[in-house]
Scaffold this motif. Sequence first.
Motif: not given
Length: 148
Positions: A116-119, A122-123
């Motif tokens: 997954w790409k985490v921008g 995010n998170r």
Amino acid sequence: MYDDQNIFARILRGELPCYKLYEDAVCLAFLDIFPVNPGHLLVIPKQKAVSLSELDAATAGHLLMTAQKLADSLRVSGVRCEGVNFWLSDGAEAGQEVPHVHLHVIPRFKGDGFGWKVGPNNRKALPAGELEALASAICRAQGGVPCS
Ligand code: 5GP
């Protein structure tokens, strides 16, 4: 509005070929031809539905049970499979490209390069107040189901 010409509707009608893995009265499973990894498969309902929310609980549950069995088969098939992602994109904004419900079953292995790409937004850990507000909104939306 359901598009009868989408790829999976055409596969279900037998107008397009597929590498079939399983079929019963409720669902069909076949190989994804652009796999994340070899053995990546899709489980779809026979019912015409774009979103998971259009399915009754028994059909939705049946998709997951079928995916569970196929994942078990993958693990002992000789296909490289050290872990499995069960993945369902519901809605174009969630990445759904084919407008017929489909549950991906993706064999994963160390170093396969997928992720997954985490921008930047995010998170991020949310403050307790925001978590509480989110929990209450979702609980209320369930229509009176008690939470906590
Ligand atoms: P989505 O992006 O909608 O979650 O997933 C659609 C999936 O369908 C993709 O993983 C894509 O590789 C797969 N796919 C697209 N066209 C075909 C096709 O003609 N046959 C099969 N078997 N899979 C397809």
